[in-house]
Structure formats: C-alpha cells, structure tokens
Design a protein around this motif. Structure first.
Motif, mmCIF file in Angstrom:
data_model
loop_
_atom_site.group_PDB
_atom_site.id
_atom_site.type_symbol
_atom_site.label_atom_id
_atom_site.label_comp_id
_atom_site.label_asym_id
_atom_site.label_seq_id
_atom_site.Cartn_x
_atom_site.Cartn_y
_atom_site.Cartn_z
ATOM 1 N N UNK A 58 0.863 -1.176 0.000
ATOM 2 C CA UNK A 58 0.000 0.000 0.000
ATOM 3 C C UNK A 58 0.901 1.228 0.000
ATOM 4 N N UNK A 59 0.579 2.197 -0.830
ATOM 5 C CA UNK A 59 1.411 3.399 -0.906
ATOM 6 C C UNK A 59 0.525 4.616 -1.084
ATOM 7 N N UNK A 60 0.099 5.182 0.034
ATOM 8 C CA UNK A 60 -0.689 6.397 0.038
ATOM 9 C C UNK A 60 0.087 7.489 0.765
ATOM 10 N N UNK A 61 -0.357 8.715 0.628
ATOM 11 C CA UNK A 61 0.376 9.839 1.207
ATOM 12 C C UNK A 61 0.561 9.694 2.709
ATOM 13 N N UNK A 62 -0.503 9.278 3.399
ATOM 14 C CA UNK A 62 -0.452 9.204 4.858
ATOM 15 C C UNK A 62 -0.322 7.784 5.389
ATOM 16 N N UNK A 63 -0.310 6.798 4.522
ATOM 17 C CA UNK A 63 -0.275 5.414 5.000
ATOM 18 C C UNK A 63 0.437 4.537 3.992
ATOM 19 N N UNK A 64 1.455 3.820 4.434
ATOM 20 C CA UNK A 64 2.198 2.929 3.551
ATOM 21 C C UNK A 64 2.419 1.596 4.249
ATOM 22 N N UNK A 65 2.380 0.547 3.449
ATOM 23 C CA UNK A 65 2.677 -0.793 3.938
ATOM 24 C C UNK A 65 3.589 -1.468 2.934
ATOM 25 N N UNK A 66 4.697 -2.003 3.408
ATOM 26 C CA UNK A 66 5.669 -2.616 2.510
ATOM 27 C C UNK A 66 6.437 -3.698 3.260
ATOM 28 N N UNK A 67 7.038 -4.595 2.492
ATOM 29 C CA UNK A 67 7.828 -5.686 3.058
ATOM 30 C C UNK A 67 9.299 -5.469 2.777
ATOM 31 N N UNK A 68 10.122 -5.695 3.790
ATOM 32 C CA UNK A 68 11.569 -5.760 3.634
ATOM 33 C C UNK A 68 11.960 -7.223 3.810
ATOM 34 N N UNK A 69 12.474 -7.811 2.744
ATOM 35 C CA UNK A 69 12.749 -9.252 2.729
ATOM 36 C C UNK A 69 14.250 -9.469 2.595
ATOM 37 N N UNK A 70 14.795 -10.274 3.504
ATOM 38 C CA UNK A 70 16.205 -10.619 3.416
ATOM 39 C C UNK A 70 17.113 -9.798 4.300
ATOM 40 N N UNK A 71 16.566 -9.215 5.385
ATOM 41 C CA UNK A 71 17.409 -8.468 6.314
ATOM 42 C C UNK A 71 17.294 -9.054 7.712
ATOM 43 N N UNK A 72 18.211 -8.646 8.585
ATOM 44 C CA UNK A 72 18.209 -9.123 9.964
ATOM 45 C C UNK A 72 17.259 -8.286 10.813
ATOM 46 N N UNK A 73 16.792 -8.855 11.913
ATOM 47 C CA UNK A 73 15.859 -8.154 12.792
ATOM 48 C C UNK A 73 16.467 -6.873 13.361
ATOM 49 N N UNK A 74 17.771 -6.869 13.600
ATOM 50 C CA UNK A 74 18.414 -5.679 14.160
ATOM 51 C C UNK A 74 18.329 -4.504 13.186
ATOM 52 N N UNK A 75 18.451 -4.766 11.881
ATOM 53 C CA UNK A 75 18.351 -3.697 10.884
ATOM 54 C C UNK A 75 16.909 -3.217 10.775
ATOM 55 N N UNK A 76 15.951 -4.143 10.748
ATOM 56 C CA UNK A 76 14.539 -3.756 10.680
ATOM 57 C C UNK A 76 14.160 -2.902 11.888
ATOM 58 N N UNK A 77 14.652 -3.274 13.061
ATOM 59 C CA UNK A 77 14.318 -2.505 14.261
ATOM 60 C C UNK A 77 15.005 -1.146 14.250
ATOM 61 N N UNK A 78 16.186 -1.070 13.629
ATOM 62 C CA UNK A 78 16.863 0.227 13.505
ATOM 63 C C UNK A 78 16.021 1.186 12.670
ATOM 64 N N UNK A 79 15.451 0.694 11.583
ATOM 65 C CA UNK A 79 14.570 1.527 10.759
ATOM 66 C C UNK A 79 13.355 1.991 11.568
ATOM 67 N N UNK A 80 12.770 1.095 12.339
ATOM 68 C CA UNK A 80 11.593 1.450 13.140
ATOM 69 C C UNK A 80 11.926 2.548 14.148
ATOM 70 N N UNK A 81 13.051 2.414 14.838
ATOM 71 C CA UNK A 81 13.432 3.396 15.853
ATOM 72 C C UNK A 81 13.762 4.751 15.213
#
Length: 384
Positions: A58-81
């Motif tokens: 999903x890619x809207x101005x105020x709301x997006x949903x996407x998958x990151x495939x092939x990375x470690x949990x530490x990198x995904x959590x870094x993006x979140x923080x």
C-alpha cells in the motif's frame, strides 16, 4: 491445485519461527559462519544485493505498507526506531502569549499548539537547520547562553502568529437564543488561524508552488473556544526537532513491523472441518478448492474417495494475525503448522502528514547510512 505442504522440514527449521499452541520455538537465526558444515554464510554485499527485496503493498500519502525481505531483525528494528525518534520535523517550541481570555490556561494552550503537525515543501523543510537540544539547564554551545536565549535565525526558526477575537454576529446581542455558530463570530479557534510570517529568506526557500508555505497538516484542529469579548493573541516560534527530544516532533502516528505469517497445511482438511478451519482465521486467509479426481485416486494423499468435496487451502497468509485459534481444536491437531518467516518484515508506516509515508522510509535509510559512515570513520581513527 494448491500444494498441501508449503515448506520442507529443512526450510522450516532454517527460516521459520515455529508458533505452537503454548510456546514459540526456533527463534534464533542459524545463518552465520560455521553453523552448517560445508556452507559459507559469511556476509557479503553481493549476496545481500541478490537476496534483499522491497515489496510495497500500500502506498498512500499518509499510509504505507511494505515488506523488507532478506534483512536481519536488528536492521529492521533500527529503521523502526529511526522512523519514530530520529527524523527531524517542524513543531512549535516557544509560545509568547500577549492575551489569552479563554478558559484554557496559558501552559495548556501552549502545549496544544506544540502538538499541531506543521509542514512545508520538502526542500524547504530540509533547508531549515535542526539544532540539537542540550540537556535542560546546560548552556548552548553556539552562543554561550541558556538554550531559551538563543537568537532565532531565518534558517532555523519559523514565526507563526495567532490573533483571534470573538464578537457577536450582526444583529445578535446578549440574551439571544441559538447555537454558538449562529450567535458568535470566531467562537472556535482552529489550527488554520495560525498565520505564517516569513522571515529573511524563508519565503523564497520554504514556499512551494502548490499549497503555500508553512501550514498545518490539518486546519480543522480545534485549539480553544471563546465567547464575545474574549481574545487570544500570541506569537509562536516553530523549530525542527526529533522524536527523541519530544514526541511532538515524531513524524509518524504508527511505525511498526511484524513477521510474515506462514500457514502450512500438512494433512487434508475437508468438508465441514474446512469451513470451521477458515473461521479460525481472518477473512481472506483461507479459501476452498474442490478435490480433483486425480487427487482422489492418489494412494496415501488423504483425498481417497473425496472427489468434488471442498478442501481448505491457504489464499493469503499475510492477512493472518497468528491468533493460534486453529491449534485449540482437536480436529486440526497435527494437520497444520503455524510460523513466521524470520527475515520477512511487514512494515506499516502512518504519517502525521508532515512528510509522505513512503518518503519517511527513504529518510530513515539516509539517516542510517549517515550513522554507518560516522561509525566507519570512528573505527578508521581507532585503527590508525
């Protein structure tokens, strides 16, 4: 024809976090050098480029949903923080009150003003400088004065003015009956009443062609209610900050991720059991297909003699919330395995309107890249 078993035991053991009725197992990643004899799992840039994928749902101005495939949990959590606490945005920091006749006290009204999301052109927001806040009570490094005494400049401070006075509408007077909207003029003070006053080069650098300059993301945010004779007059200074300084600077209402769910039907689920099985999941996760004549003739398939009957198949596992409801029913024991893919992260990013949701992720990548460069430089200094 949908397959009964999606993953082999070896694939499940390596890639899947097992969701059991009472426990969660196989949580630790096993892809590191030396764990599997004869296999090389050392990290390399070329392997990462070949395996890493980004998939937008999903890619809207105020709301997006996407998958990151092939990375470690530490990198995904870094993006979140980083999304929550480290992307600079604009918010009101200082409020100079000249008049406030509303029932809301000065400090509460100032706090409400600080919570209003402000936006401008993308290049304009980047042009404004972010000045890190020193801990409370410490002196600012640039001026040698307390932080509150720092002289504002056109490239770091936005000036907004609010001046609203409530009056009776023409022909109305005290004692008249009707709603506030019918009787009073400017009885409600909204975010749209904040007026930007450009300073120095701001009109040239911050204004965009469409939408004007600095403005509130939602003009209908109610700040206060006043009555005839009441007046609110104040000057606000907005600066750039990050969520780590204060939550009002956070550009996201929600920034979270979850692991991709897997549903592995290992034994046939037919007829009424299939319908019950589908009710154990959110709508759209489980579908139905008819058992083919070929399947019913295969020995050991579990479909013998059931040609034309409905069987349960997985349609869209991403919709699943992994409630484990199906594991609570005896008729589904040893027929289904639930799990989550440990390197497939489904992000949900909801913007407050200051920066587009998909741009927010790009900004988080840019910030993480800067952190990596800084760390690389520090390591080089240590090795000298």
């Amino acid at each position: 024809m949908a397959p009964i078993s999606i993953l082999s035991e070896e694939e499940r053991r390596r890639k899947i976090v097992n969701i059991n009725s009472e426990t969660v197992t196989n949580t630790t990643s096993s892809y590191f050098p030396g764990h599997y004899p004869g296999e090389d799992h050392t990290w390399s840039l070329s392997k990462f480029k070949n395996s890493f994928r980004v998939r937008f749902h999903q890619n809207e101005t105020d709301n997006a949903s996407f998958s990151l495939i092939g990375i470690d949990a530490s990198i995904a959590n870094a993006f979140r923080r980083i999304l929550i606490a480290e992307i600079p945005t604009l918010a009101i920091e200082y409020v100079y009150i000249e008049a406030n006749d509303s029932v809301i006290s000065d400090e509460v009204l100032a706090a409400r003003l600080g919570q209003i999301p402000l936006t401008a052109s993308r290049d304009g927001l980047r042009w404004l400088n972010y000045i890190p806040r020193p801990p409370q009570g410490m002196l600012g490094e640039d001026s040698g004065k307390p932080e509150d005494d720092r002289e504002p400049k056109d490239n770091d401070t936005i000036v907004l003015k609010l001046h609203v006075k409530c009056e009776w509408k023409d022909g109305k007077k005290k004692g008249a009956e009707g709603t506030p909207e019918e009787l009073y003029e400017h009885s409600n003070v909204y975010a749209s009443d904040l007026v930007w006053e450009p300073q120095g080069r701001q009109e040239e650098m911050v204004t965009e062609k469409e939408g004007g300059g600095v403005r509130t993301t939602n003009p209908r945010i109610l700040l206060a209610k006043i009555r005839p004779g009441d007046e609110i007059q104040m000057v606000c200074h907005a600066v750039k900050g990050i969520g780590a300084d204060h939550a009002k600077f956070s550009p996201v209402a929600t920034a979270a991720y979850r692991l991709m769910p897997t549903i592995d039907i290992v034994k046939p689920i037919l007829g009424t059991d299939a319908k019950k099985f589908a009710r154990c999941f959110p709508k759209g996760v489980i579908g139905f297909e008819q058992v083919t004549k070929e399947e019913s003739q295969q020995k050991g398939s579990g479909y013998e003699g059931n040609a034309g009957e409905k069987k349960a198949v997985v349609k869209d596992s991403m919709r699943d919330t992994v409630s484990r409801e199906c594991l609570r029913h005896e008729e589904f024991q040893k027929k289904v395995k639930l799990g989550r893919v440990r390197d497939h992260f489904i992000f949900s990013v909801e913007s407050t309107g200051q920066i587009a949701s998909d741009d927010l992720f790009i900004e988080s990548v840019r910030i993480l890249r800067g952190k990596c460069r800084a760390l690389k430089g520090q390591l080089a200094d240590i090795m000298r």
